[in-house]
Design a protein around this motif. Structure first.
Motif, PDB file in Angstrom:
ATOM      1  N   VAL A 152       0.881  -1.169   0.000  1.00 36.01           N
ATOM      2  CA  VAL A 152       0.000   0.000   0.000  1.00 36.01           C
ATOM      3  C   VAL A 152       0.911   1.210   0.000  1.00 36.01           C
ATOM      4  O   VAL A 152       1.833   1.305   0.817  1.00 36.01           O
ATOM      5  N   SER A 153       0.658   2.124  -0.909  1.00 36.96           N
ATOM      6  CA  SER A 153       1.402   3.386  -0.939  1.00 36.96           C
ATOM      7  C   SER A 153       0.412   4.501  -0.660  1.00 36.96           C
ATOM      8  O   SER A 153      -0.688   4.512  -1.211  1.00 36.96           O
ATOM      9  N   LYS A 154       0.826   5.425   0.197  1.00 36.77           N
ATOM     10  CA  LYS A 154      -0.078   6.513   0.538  1.00 36.77           C
ATOM     11  C   LYS A 154       0.705   7.818   0.639  1.00 36.77           C
ATOM     12  O   LYS A 154       1.931   7.832   0.768  1.00 36.77           O
ATOM     13  N   LEU A 155      -0.030   8.894   0.605  1.00 34.15           N
ATOM     14  CA  LEU A 155       0.545  10.227   0.642  1.00 34.15           C
ATOM     15  C   LEU A 155       0.762  10.674   2.085  1.00 34.15           C
ATOM     16  O   LEU A 155      -0.074  10.439   2.961  1.00 34.15           O
ATOM     17  N   GLU A 156       1.905  11.307   2.309  1.00 30.60           N
ATOM     18  CA  GLU A 156       2.213  11.847   3.624  1.00 30.60           C
ATOM     19  C   GLU A 156       1.175  12.904   3.995  1.00 30.60           C
ATOM     20  O   GLU A 156       0.780  13.717   3.159  1.00 30.60           O
TER      21      GLU A 156
END
Length: 158
Positions: A152-156
């Motif tokens: 899972v990649s997410k935005l800071e």
């Protein structure tokens, strides 16, 4: 960096309660894993195999080695690709099947990395790089069972 790399680890059994292995139930599975100039790792067998549940066991360390190696390659690849990772956590799992004769083997490990990146434009490439990290991971390349990935990649958060 091509070539042979050598590693030396000492494993010392510390579970002799005075009678050695005179009886299966009389000795502890405790041991120390020692690498020069590094912190000692206190180990035992899994508590299901008469071990100390407060100490690291070989099965946990194997799953941890896979996860750690993948993370280190992944961060390397991200830095080369201009992807700024600000957080990484992996809740890795492994499945080991015990055979009727008491032996066993891992059948799979699943990595579940959650990666936080600096900019939204980095998310797609950040997710894609897990495949390349798996191809390069020294530990993954040494195993005879599949390693699955659920990244899972997410935005800071700003």
């Amino acid at each position: 960096m091509n070539g042979q790399h050598n590693y030396k680890v000492t494993v010392e059994w510390t579970g002799n309660n005075g009678t050695g292995t005179s009886n299966y139930k009389e000795y502890e599975r405790n041991h120390s894993i020692i690498v020069n100039d590094k912190m000692e790792i206190l180990g035992s067998s899994d508590s299901k195999f008469r071990g100390d549940k407060t100490k690291h066991n070989p099965e946990d360390l194997l799953v941890g080695s896979i996860s750690s190696c993948h993370m280190l390659w992944y961060l390397h690849l991200c830095s080369e690709a201009g992807i700024i990772v600000t957080d990484y956590i992996d809740n890795a799992t492994g499945i080991m099947i015990e055979s009727s004769n008491g032996s066993g083997r891992f059948t799979e490990v699943t990595l579940n990395p959650i990666v936080t990146v600096k900019e939204i434009s980095m998310i797609e490439k950040a997710t894609d790089l897990h495949k390349k990290a798996n191809e390069l991971c020294f530990i993954a390349n040494s195993l005879n069972f599949p390693i699955y990935h659920n990244p899972v990649s997410k935005l800071e958060k700003q």
